[in-house]
Scaffold this motif. Structure first.
Motif, PDB file in Angstrom:
ATOM      1  N   ALA A 270      35.248  61.576 -34.031  1.00  0.00           N
ATOM      2  CA  ALA A 270      35.101  62.461 -32.832  1.00  0.00           C
ATOM      3  C   ALA A 270      34.349  61.616 -31.778  1.00  0.00           C
ATOM      4  O   ALA A 270      34.500  62.274 -30.671  1.00  0.00           O
ATOM      5  CB  ALA A 270      34.554  63.586 -33.264  1.00  0.00           C
ATOM      6  N   PHE A 271      33.615  60.533 -31.948  1.00  0.00           N
ATOM      7  CA  PHE A 271      32.799  60.077 -31.006  1.00  0.00           C
ATOM      8  C   PHE A 271      33.729  59.063 -30.143  1.00  0.00           C
ATOM      9  O   PHE A 271      34.453  58.074 -30.647  1.00  0.00           O
ATOM     10  CB  PHE A 271      31.831  58.961 -31.587  1.00  0.00           C
ATOM     11  CG  PHE A 271      30.665  58.849 -30.634  1.00  0.00           C
ATOM     12  CD1 PHE A 271      30.784  57.960 -29.978  1.00  0.00           C
ATOM     13  CD2 PHE A 271      29.326  59.619 -30.804  1.00  0.00           C
ATOM     14  CE1 PHE A 271      29.604  57.469 -29.156  1.00  0.00           C
ATOM     15  CE2 PHE A 271      28.419  59.403 -29.824  1.00  0.00           C
ATOM     16  CZ  PHE A 271      28.652  58.203 -29.125  1.00  0.00           C
ATOM     17  N   PRO A 272      33.733  59.165 -28.782  1.00  0.00           N
ATOM     18  CA  PRO A 272      34.557  58.167 -28.034  1.00  0.00           C
ATOM     19  C   PRO A 272      34.149  56.926 -27.931  1.00  0.00           C
ATOM     20  O   PRO A 272      32.882  56.574 -28.031  1.00  0.00           O
ATOM     21  CB  PRO A 272      34.387  59.078 -26.674  1.00  0.00           C
ATOM     22  CG  PRO A 272      33.248  59.631 -26.379  1.00  0.00           C
ATOM     23  CD  PRO A 272      33.036  60.186 -28.102  1.00  0.00           C
ATOM     24  N   CYS A 273      35.043  56.147 -27.971  1.00  0.00           N
ATOM     25  CA  CYS A 273      34.784  54.336 -28.119  1.00  0.00           C
ATOM     26  C   CYS A 273      34.034  53.951 -26.881  1.00  0.00           C
ATOM     27  O   CYS A 273      33.156  53.164 -26.866  1.00  0.00           O
ATOM     28  CB  CYS A 273      35.853  53.644 -28.431  1.00  0.00           C
ATOM     29  SG  CYS A 273      37.129  53.694 -27.156  1.00  0.00           S
ATOM     30  N   TYR A 274      34.167  54.593 -25.693  1.00  0.00           N
ATOM     31  CA  TYR A 274      33.795  54.288 -24.381  1.00  0.00           C
ATOM     32  C   TYR A 274      33.037  55.507 -23.857  1.00  0.00           C
ATOM     33  O   TYR A 274      33.534  56.633 -24.010  1.00  0.00           O
ATOM     34  CB  TYR A 274      34.744  53.878 -23.589  1.00  0.00           C
ATOM     35  CG  TYR A 274      35.449  52.601 -23.815  1.00  0.00           C
ATOM     36  CD1 TYR A 274      35.252  51.756 -25.011  1.00  0.00           C
ATOM     37  CD2 TYR A 274      36.862  52.457 -23.128  1.00  0.00           C
ATOM     38  CE1 TYR A 274      35.938  50.755 -25.240  1.00  0.00           C
ATOM     39  CE2 TYR A 274      37.532  51.294 -23.413  1.00  0.00           C
ATOM     40  CZ  TYR A 274      37.014  50.283 -24.408  1.00  0.00           C
ATOM     41  OH  TYR A 274      37.936  49.020 -24.792  1.00  0.00           O
ATOM     42  N   LEU A 275      32.029  55.067 -23.019  1.00  0.00           N
ATOM     43  CA  LEU A 275      31.492  56.214 -22.369  1.00  0.00           C
ATOM     44  C   LEU A 275      31.146  55.884 -20.842  1.00  0.00           C
ATOM     45  O   LEU A 275      30.845  54.604 -20.496  1.00  0.00           O
ATOM     46  CB  LEU A 275      29.718  56.567 -22.958  1.00  0.00           C
ATOM     47  CG  LEU A 275      29.667  56.921 -24.204  1.00  0.00           C
ATOM     48  CD1 LEU A 275      28.137  57.193 -24.660  1.00  0.00           C
ATOM     49  CD2 LEU A 275      30.315  58.455 -24.725  1.00  0.00           C
ATOM     50  N   TRP A 276      31.546  56.903 -20.012  1.00  0.00           N
ATOM     51  CA  TRP A 276      31.439  56.575 -18.460  1.00  0.00           C
ATOM     52  C   TRP A 276      30.686  57.623 -17.629  1.00  0.00           C
ATOM     53  O   TRP A 276      30.397  58.641 -18.225  1.00  0.00           O
ATOM     54  CB  TRP A 276      32.598  56.698 -17.725  1.00  0.00           C
ATOM     55  CG  TRP A 276      33.820  55.373 -18.181  1.00  0.00           C
ATOM     56  CD1 TRP A 276      33.935  54.351 -17.660  1.00  0.00           C
ATOM     57  CD2 TRP A 276      34.853  55.442 -19.126  1.00  0.00           C
ATOM     58  NE1 TRP A 276      34.979  53.567 -18.248  1.00  0.00           N
ATOM     59  CE2 TRP A 276      35.675  54.269 -18.945  1.00  0.00           C
ATOM     60  CE3 TRP A 276      35.226  56.496 -20.205  1.00  0.00           C
ATOM     61  CZ2 TRP A 276      36.672  54.316 -20.009  1.00  0.00           C
ATOM     62  CZ3 TRP A 276      36.124  56.268 -20.939  1.00  0.00           C
ATOM     63  CH2 TRP A 276      36.979  55.161 -20.816  1.00  0.00           C
ATOM     64  N   LYS A 277      29.827  57.072 -16.968  1.00  0.00           N
ATOM     65  CA  LYS A 277      29.212  57.933 -15.966  1.00  0.00           C
ATOM     66  C   LYS A 277      30.025  58.994 -15.411  1.00  0.00           C
ATOM     67  O   LYS A 277      29.312  60.139 -15.396  1.00  0.00           O
ATOM     68  CB  LYS A 277      28.352  57.251 -14.895  1.00  0.00           C
ATOM     69  CG  LYS A 277      27.150  57.903 -14.146  1.00  0.00           C
ATOM     70  CD  LYS A 277      26.619  56.808 -13.094  1.00  0.00           C
ATOM     71  CE  LYS A 277      25.420  57.949 -12.021  1.00  0.00           C
ATOM     72  NZ  LYS A 277      24.994  56.912 -11.184  1.00  0.00           N
ATOM     73  N   ASP A 278      30.949  58.933 -15.176  1.00  0.00           N
ATOM     74  CA  ASP A 278      31.705  59.806 -14.187  1.00  0.00           C
ATOM     75  C   ASP A 278      32.846  60.701 -15.155  1.00  0.00           C
ATOM     76  O   ASP A 278      33.798  61.273 -14.649  1.00  0.00           O
ATOM     77  CB  ASP A 278      32.413  59.360 -12.848  1.00  0.00           C
ATOM     78  CG  ASP A 278      32.892  60.247 -11.927  1.00  0.00           C
ATOM     79  OD1 ASP A 278      32.057  61.097 -11.881  1.00  0.00           O
ATOM     80  OD2 ASP A 278      34.055  60.001 -11.217  1.00  0.00           O
ATOM     81  N   VAL A 279      32.826  60.378 -16.621  1.00  0.00           N
ATOM     82  CA  VAL A 279      33.757  60.930 -17.426  1.00  0.00           C
ATOM     83  C   VAL A 279      33.451  61.548 -18.323  1.00  0.00           C
ATOM     84  O   VAL A 279      33.695  62.680 -18.577  1.00  0.00           O
ATOM     85  CB  VAL A 279      34.620  59.783 -17.849  1.00  0.00           C
ATOM     86  CG1 VAL A 279      35.757  60.374 -18.958  1.00  0.00           C
ATOM     87  CG2 VAL A 279      35.675  59.140 -16.748  1.00  0.00           C
ATOM     88  N   ASN A 280      32.311  61.075 -19.155  1.00  0.00           N
ATOM     89  CA  ASN A 280      31.838  61.771 -20.389  1.00  0.00           C
ATOM     90  C   ASN A 280      30.415  61.782 -20.663  1.00  0.00           C
ATOM     91  O   ASN A 280      29.908  61.457 -21.928  1.00  0.00           O
ATOM     92  CB  ASN A 280      32.804  61.268 -21.593  1.00  0.00           C
ATOM     93  CG  ASN A 280      32.781  59.785 -21.714  1.00  0.00           C
ATOM     94  OD1 ASN A 280      32.223  59.149 -20.931  1.00  0.00           O
ATOM     95  ND2 ASN A 280      33.451  59.562 -22.921  1.00  0.00           N
ATOM     96  N   SER A 281      29.663  61.166 -19.590  1.00  0.00           N
ATOM     97  CA  SER A 281      28.186  60.984 -19.837  1.00  0.00           C
ATOM     98  C   SER A 281      27.781  62.470 -20.251  1.00  0.00           C
ATOM     99  O   SER A 281      28.108  63.410 -19.652  1.00  0.00           O
ATOM    100  CB  SER A 281      27.611  60.634 -18.236  1.00  0.00           C
ATOM    101  OG  SER A 281      26.409  60.603 -18.697  1.00  0.00           O
ATOM    102  N   GLY A 282      26.393  62.233 -21.111  1.00  0.00           N
ATOM    103  CA  GLY A 282      26.039  63.542 -21.222  1.00  0.00           C
ATOM    104  C   GLY A 282      26.608  64.058 -22.744  1.00  0.00           C
ATOM    105  O   GLY A 282      26.244  65.192 -23.177  1.00  0.00           O
TER     106      GLY A 282
END
Length: 560
Positions: free
Chosen positions: A435-447
């Motif tokens: 369930a945890f996304p492989c990538y995190l982006w500031k403008d997509v799924n930060s937080g």
């Protein structure tokens, strides 16, 4: 190496992916294959080109002006060229000195352009062209060799094809089909250690590039770069000499090769051409600049490796500023052997998956074997051995196992096949990793939020939180907040490649672990309630959406 080819729709034809997994029972082409009649082996001069007949089924031409490969005829069919372009080093050299010699069953064409030297060799009775490139310094641009192939001969709709993807979604080299699937020449799926050759087959004809051992390339065994592309105008096969995208090492100089252009009757190229298998004693006397024969090379062998987690493959790498090599450790005991190594002192690194867990120094001499006693990996070198209250994924230097991880080696994050990049995680749910996304982006799924419970004893103590990353874009890095009462400082960005990575098929950068000392005062004292960890991506650079600051995750844990 921009994606400037046009994208006109064309009628689809059958295809077969020409990577290491491709195989076939059709005729092989290589030094160990039975030679064809070689009565016509030789060369002529047509005024503009040297014309080489291999005495088998292959005739090729090399420009006397600039060293371009201007014709590639196999069994009477011309394969070379599209859009008025030849096959060549980089985007083509300028006026060069081009010479040709024949010595017995070998024809050698030598190209000199400034400090760069490039070679084509043909062997009597073989449908192969052997190539070497010696880039001596930075004065000449040479980062690839590209074989340009005419349109319509090997069309496909694989991830690295954009024939059927006319909509540009990023830069000039990432495209979307009408069904929402994405395509780019960057989407090769493969690490350099995963393939020996790349190309296409119709079932009756195969055209391949068999890669070199990459001793003068950069990035190591897990590096990913573009390998081929396909568009309505034609296709390209690449041998990457140095690739600047998501690069973790400085460029190396010197002779790289041989890499081989190989034709077959539809099957895979002969394994006798593969790096690590190919022998070229016939080239020892050709006078290639920078050439080192097998007698001038050494070997590193290890008795075994202890302290391994046998659930993972282990790789042993050698690297210094002049060369790089690698080999697999045997799963039963960790024995390894790395051959064909240039003399010198190297850093030897043992990788668990893609995570470095041991390093030492070794010296290699010409004609000798450096034998190492059993390597014992200290328990503390593998972060998986640390006792944790909870852990999401395991530490192996890759995002494998996380949501969308496998897809991201051959698709853009916006691809219709990707699961939602948002969504929170509950420890103990059984789906923490998936369930945890492989990538995190500031403008997509930060937080992103992680929910977890602690016992009274655990909540009474301070704990270390670790977040491992494999690369970052635009200095994206995690800052954490616990229960909205404690916020970590903003960590300094580690050294990472400065180019695109997360959107062009690669998570490979520099593995790095962020650590956060969370005080006991941050935890909830009510053990029936969930503590909430928030992971924000911080950075002052990047743009928007999937090109905002981001990072790739290896593992996350809260230590005892």
């Amino acid at each position: 190496m921009s994606g400037s080819e046009s994208h006109r729709p064309v009628r689809r034809r059958a295809f077969v992916l020409g990577a290491a997994a491709a195989a076939g029972s059709a005729a092989l082409a290589g030094p160990l294959a039975a030679p064809a009649a070689a009565a016509s082996f030789g060369y002529t001069d047509d005024g503009s080109n040297y014309v080489v007949d291999t005495g088998a089924s292959l005739v090729f031409k090399v420009s006397k002006t600039n060293g371009d490969l201007t014709s590639l005829v196999y069994k009477g069919t011309e394969y070379q060229g599209y859009d008025g372009k030849n096959s060549h080093i980089e985007s083509g050299l300028g006026t060069s000195t081009v010479t040709i010699t024949q010595s017995g069953s070998t024809i050698l064409i030598s190209v000199t352009y400034g400090t760069l030297k490039h070679y084509y060799a043909a062997r009597s009775g073989e449908n192969n062209i052997y190539l070497w490139t010696n880039k001596a310094d930075s004065s000449v641009s040479a980062t690839r060799y590209i074989v340009r192939v005419k349109a319509g001969l090997f069309l496909n709709d694989e991830p690295d094809s954009y024939t059927y993807a006319p909509t540009t979604i990023e830069a000039s080299d990432v495209f979307a089909k009408s069904d929402g699937q994405t395509r780019s020449k960057h989407y090769s799926k493969l690490r350099v250690m995963d393939y020996d050759y790349i190309g296409w087959t119709t079932g009756g004809v195969g055209l391949w590039i068999v890669r070199s051992n990459h001793e003068k390339a950069s990035g190591g065994p897990f590096y990913r770069s573009l390998l081929r592309h396909q568009s309505a105008d034609g296709g390209g096969l690449y041998e990457i000499l140095y690739y600047g995208q998501n690069q973790t090492e400085s460029e190396r100089y010197g002779l790289q090769g041989p890499y081989v252009i190989a034709f077959t009757d539809g099957g895979a190229p002969s394994s006798s051409l593969y790096p690590g298998t190919l022998t070229t004693s016939w080239a020892d006397s050709l006078g290639l600049s920078g050439y080192v024969a097998s007698a001038g090379r050494g070997r590193v062998a290890g008795v075994g490796i202890t302290g391994r987690n046998t659930a993972y493959a282990y790789t042993v790498g050698l690297a210094n500023s002049a060369a790089q090599y690698w080999g697999s450790a045997r799963s039963s005991d960790g024995y390894f052997s790395v051959t064909g190594v240039l003399p010198g002192t190297y850093t030897l690194t043992v990788f668990k998956g893609e995570l470095a867990v041991y390093t030492t120094s070794v010296t290699v001499s010409a004609g000798g074997t450096t034998t190492l006693n059993t390597i014992a990996i200290p328990s503390s070198n593998d972060p998986s051995n640390a006792s944790a209250i909870w852990r999401i994924n395991d530490w192996n230097g890759t995002p494998s196992g996380f949501k969308n991880a496998d897809l991201m080696t051959y698709a853009h994050p916006s691809d219709v096949r990707a699961s939602a990049w948002t969504g929170n995680v509950v420890i103990g749910s059984g789906t923490e990793t998936s369930a945890f996304p492989c990538y995190l982006w500031k403008d997509v799924n930060s937080g992103l939020l992680v929910y977890f419970k602690l016992t009274a004893a655990q909540a009474a103590a301070a704990h270390t939180l670790r977040i491992g990353v494999t690369t970052a874009y635009a200095n994206g890095r995690p800052q954490v907040v616990v229960n909205d009462t404690w916020t970590s400082s903003i960590p300094s960005p580690p050294t990472q490649p400065s180019t695109r990575s997360l959107t062009n098929g690669s998570y490979r950068g520099n593995n790095y672990t962020f650590t956060y000392s969370v005080p006991a005062s941050a935890w909830l004292t009510d053990t029936s309630q969930y503590n909430v960890l928030r992971i924000d991506v911080v950075s002052g650079s990047g743009t928007t959406a999937y090109l905002s600051a981001g990072t790739s995750i290896d593992a996350i844990d809260l230590l005892v």
